[in-house]
Scaffold this motif. Structure first.
Motif, PDB file in Angstrom:
ATOM      1  N   ILE A  61       0.841  -1.205   0.000  1.00  0.00           N
ATOM      2  CA  ILE A  61       0.000   0.000   0.000  1.00  0.00           C
ATOM      3  C   ILE A  61       0.871   1.248   0.000  1.00  0.00           C
ATOM      4  O   ILE A  61       0.621   2.211  -0.733  1.00  0.00           O
ATOM      5  N   GLU A  62       1.921   1.242   0.815  1.00  0.00           N
ATOM      6  CA  GLU A  62       2.807   2.412   0.872  1.00  0.00           C
ATOM      7  C   GLU A  62       3.517   2.635  -0.457  1.00  0.00           C
ATOM      8  O   GLU A  62       3.717   3.780  -0.878  1.00  0.00           O
ATOM      9  N   PRO A  66       0.463   6.239  -7.988  1.00  0.00           N
ATOM     10  CA  PRO A  66      -0.845   6.909  -8.146  1.00  0.00           C
ATOM     11  C   PRO A  66      -1.774   6.189  -9.127  1.00  0.00           C
ATOM     12  O   PRO A  66      -2.991   6.281  -9.001  1.00  0.00           O
ATOM     13  N   GLY A  71      -4.633   2.661  -4.778  1.00  0.00           N
ATOM     14  CA  GLY A  71      -4.811   4.053  -4.380  1.00  0.00           C
ATOM     15  C   GLY A  71      -6.262   4.468  -4.245  1.00  0.00           C
ATOM     16  O   GLY A  71      -6.586   5.409  -3.506  1.00  0.00           O
ATOM     17  N   LYS A  72      -7.166   3.784  -4.961  1.00  0.00           N
ATOM     18  CA  LYS A  72      -8.591   4.100  -4.840  1.00  0.00           C
ATOM     19  C   LYS A  72      -9.152   3.618  -3.507  1.00  0.00           C
ATOM     20  O   LYS A  72     -10.114   4.199  -2.997  1.00  0.00           O
ATOM     21  N   GLY A  75      -5.011   4.489   1.432  1.00  0.00           N
ATOM     22  CA  GLY A  75      -3.947   5.485   1.389  1.00  0.00           C
ATOM     23  C   GLY A  75      -2.912   5.199   2.471  1.00  0.00           C
ATOM     24  O   GLY A  75      -3.048   4.282   3.271  1.00  0.00           O
ATOM     25  N   TRP A  76      -1.867   6.000   2.459  1.00  0.00           N
ATOM     26  CA  TRP A  76      -0.774   5.841   3.435  1.00  0.00           C
ATOM     27  C   TRP A  76      -0.349   7.217   3.901  1.00  0.00           C
ATOM     28  O   TRP A  76      -0.125   8.122   3.087  1.00  0.00           O
ATOM     29  N   LYS A  77      -0.239   7.389   5.207  1.00  0.00           N
ATOM     30  CA  LYS A  77       0.172   8.666   5.765  1.00  0.00           C
ATOM     31  C   LYS A  77       1.272   8.432   6.795  1.00  0.00           C
ATOM     32  O   LYS A  77       1.040   7.870   7.873  1.00  0.00           O
ATOM     33  N   TRP A 444      -7.980  -4.731  -2.875  1.00  0.00           N
ATOM     34  CA  TRP A 444      -8.415  -4.321  -1.536  1.00  0.00           C
ATOM     35  C   TRP A 444      -8.834  -5.549  -0.731  1.00  0.00           C
ATOM     36  O   TRP A 444      -9.509  -6.448  -1.246  1.00  0.00           O
ATOM     37  N   ARG A 460      -9.883   4.150   2.462  1.00  0.00           N
ATOM     38  CA  ARG A 460     -10.725   5.040   1.670  1.00  0.00           C
ATOM     39  C   ARG A 460     -12.015   4.344   1.232  1.00  0.00           C
ATOM     40  O   ARG A 460     -13.049   4.978   1.109  1.00  0.00           O
TER      41      ARG A 460
END
Length: 545
Positions: A61-62, A66, A71-72, A75-77, A444, A460
């Motif tokens: 995931i990281e 894009p 990505g849909k 996300g990664w923060k 997913w 998301r």
């Protein structure tokens, strides 16, 4: 001119290759021992540790571009938190070698640091009496590693390694301080508890040394007045300050974490006293109940009976392990959404107590017998572990063959039967296998760790409130706690099937009441993959096993 032990005639520190004459603590022995501990990983592509596929899924995931379908959905923060060692290591390795190789190498490096750090600590703190080193190594493949707590193993391994380095560098206080000031934040960033061990080990070792300097019988009330009047307390305090002032780096790291890290959503701390007691028995749970039981009884017996056989501790050698054991007792079991915080501490406590038990004062033949018995039991356990890795590799390949029937970028709702000790001593280790769908198919899955403030995955796509992230994938068989936990049928009853593309059932068996929207596309034993179709009559027919 006679050269003091540990230094060359030019004053530069050098290593004693033989380490007091114990071959397993020589530098070649230390390297060979670490390599042998890591050998089972050669047999697998995906390390068969419960959480490792989840770490690999998070790394995918990281690393998703894009344009990736991931990505849909996810996300990664990046956030400043004391639980990111494995994530950073996988990012660095994954950029060069890919996610699969990064997951494998991260696991092997963490294991090597854990085992090698423990051996290095025994070598530096107990070079002539470390006959319990093989017994200590049995706790490498224990609950934290077999569960795949990579961040913790990495942080603990770094703490043990730097503790050994700190002892080695005591005659060079400036270099020692510089190493510790850098190492502590790195270990804490790997994992808060694993990194905290470095400060605990340094402080307890220094305090234990000063306690050993006190006159004999200082603990008796009749001796207190004499000790208070004759002992040089100022010199003792100076020595403690010299050894311990670099530990301020841990305090600063914790303060920065509190100031800069987002507040965790789950802040409840829970003590589970029954869990603390159970894991005295369960921490070595692996493949064979009897082998694990014999090993557990033997290691505790060695600690309890060892002092009568000549294996003793002074305060300097015993206090580090005792301090970690006390922390195991008093620390909460769950902190800010992170479970099993306390029981992770039992293996390093046992490793320190066993490895730093000094057998140099025991009869030589008895000490040698203790070491050989430990080596034999460790060798047997390593062979069993290697054989189990080969079995897990075959099972993982069979389970992951389901991914050949999943279209890239799909939404896969997963349910996996969580193995429980009521039914089997051996863990299937399939709990987070579904996360590899994100690695192989950019898909997913509802298997990710996504607690804000603790993890960095940001969901998301939310098909339903209780089907977004871990532990929504778990179901249990009727044999687990009398069938009071969620079964696959009850999970499917409320599952948002209409919002996903596939339903993947791992080791659950057939549901009793199949949903007509599910079309069977793959089956391997008790595992099944269904494609979701519009509502209609069921046309799938499971094949007989």
């Amino acid at each position: 001119m006679q050269v003091p032990q540990g230094r060359s005639r030019f004053g530069r520190f050098h290593l004693d290759w033989r380490a007091g004459g114990l071959p397993w603590l020589s530098i070649p022995g230390l390297i060979l021992g670490t390599l042998l501990i890591c050998m089972p990983f050669v047999l697998v592509e995906v390390p068969p540790l419960v959480d490792v596929p989840g770490h690999m899924g998070a790394a995918a995931i990281e690393a998703a571009s894009p344009a990736s379908p991931l990505g849909k959905y996810l996300g990664w923060k990046w956030v400043f938190t004391l639980n990111i060692g494995g994530d950073v290591l996988m990012k660095v390795l994954g950029a060069q070698f890919g996610i699969l190789a990064a997951g494998w190498w991260s696991t092997v490096l963490a294991t090597a640091l854990f085992a090698g750090g423990a051996l290095a600590t025994i070598r530096m703190a107990n070079p002539r009496g470390g006959h319990g080193a093989p017994w200590a190594m049995m706790f490498v493949f224990s609950f934290p590693l077999l569960t795949g707590f990579l961040n913790y193993i990495l942080g603990t391994g770094l703490s043990l390694t730097m503790f050994a380095a700190a002892i080695w560098l005591e005659d060079r206080p400036r270099l020692r301080a510089a190493v510790l000031v850098v190492a502590q934040p790195l270990a804490m960033l790997c994992h808060a508890i694993g990194g905290l061990l470095l400060a605990i080990l340094i402080a307890s070792n220094a305090l234990g040394r000063e306690m050993d300097r006190l006159p004999a019988g200082w603990w008796r009330r009749s001796q207190w007045r004499t000790v208070l009047s004759t002992h040089d307390w100022k010199a003792a305090l100076r020595r403690l300050v010299v050894l311990c002032w670099p530990l301020l780096a841990t305090v600063v790291t914790i303060i920065l974490w509190k100031l800069l890290s987002p507040a965790p959503v789950r802040s409840l701390n829970t003590w589970r006293w029954d869990q603390k007691g159970e894991f005295l028995w369960l921490t070595l749970r692996d493949q064979s109940f009897w082998l694990d039981a014999v090993t557990t009884v033997a290691t505790f017996a060695l600690l309890l009976v060892g002092p009568f056989l000549g294996g003793r501790w002074n305060w300097q050698r015993g206090l580090p392990g005792l301090a970690v054991a006390v922390l195991y007792v008093i620390i909460p079991s769950d902190i800010n959404g992170s479970a099993f915080v306390d029981v992770r501490l039992l293996p390093p406590a046992m490793m320190l107590l066993l490895g730093l038990q000094d057998w140099s004062g025991a009869p030589a033949r008895r000490a040698k017998a203790i070491a050989l018995a430990g080596l034999a039991l460790l060798g047997l356990r390593t062979v069993v572990t290697a054989a189990s890795f080969a079995d897990y590799a075959d099972d993982f390949r069979q389970q992951l063959s389901a991914l050949e029937h999943i279209q890239p970028g799909s939404r896969v709702l997963t349910f996996v039967e969580h193995s429980c000790i009521e039914e089997s001593w051996r863990n299937t280790r399939r709990d987070h296998l579904a996360s590899l769908a994100s690695v192989y198919r950019q898909a997913w899955v509802n298997d990710n760790w996504a607690i804000p403030g603790l993890h960095m995955v940001v969901p998301r796509f939310r098909p339903a409130r209780n089907f977004v992230a871990d532990p929504s994938e778990f179901v249990w068989s009727r044999g687990c706690q009398g069938g009071r936990l969620r079964s696959v049928d009850s999970a499917l009853r409320y599952a948002p099937i209409e919002r996903v593309d596939y339903v993947w059932l791992i080791d659950t068996g057939l549901p009793r009441n199949p949903d007509p929207r599910l079309r069977l596309v793959w089956q391997e034993g008790r595992s099944l993959l269904f494609a979701v179709r519009p509502l209609g009559f069921p046309t799938w027919r499971p094949r007989d096993n």
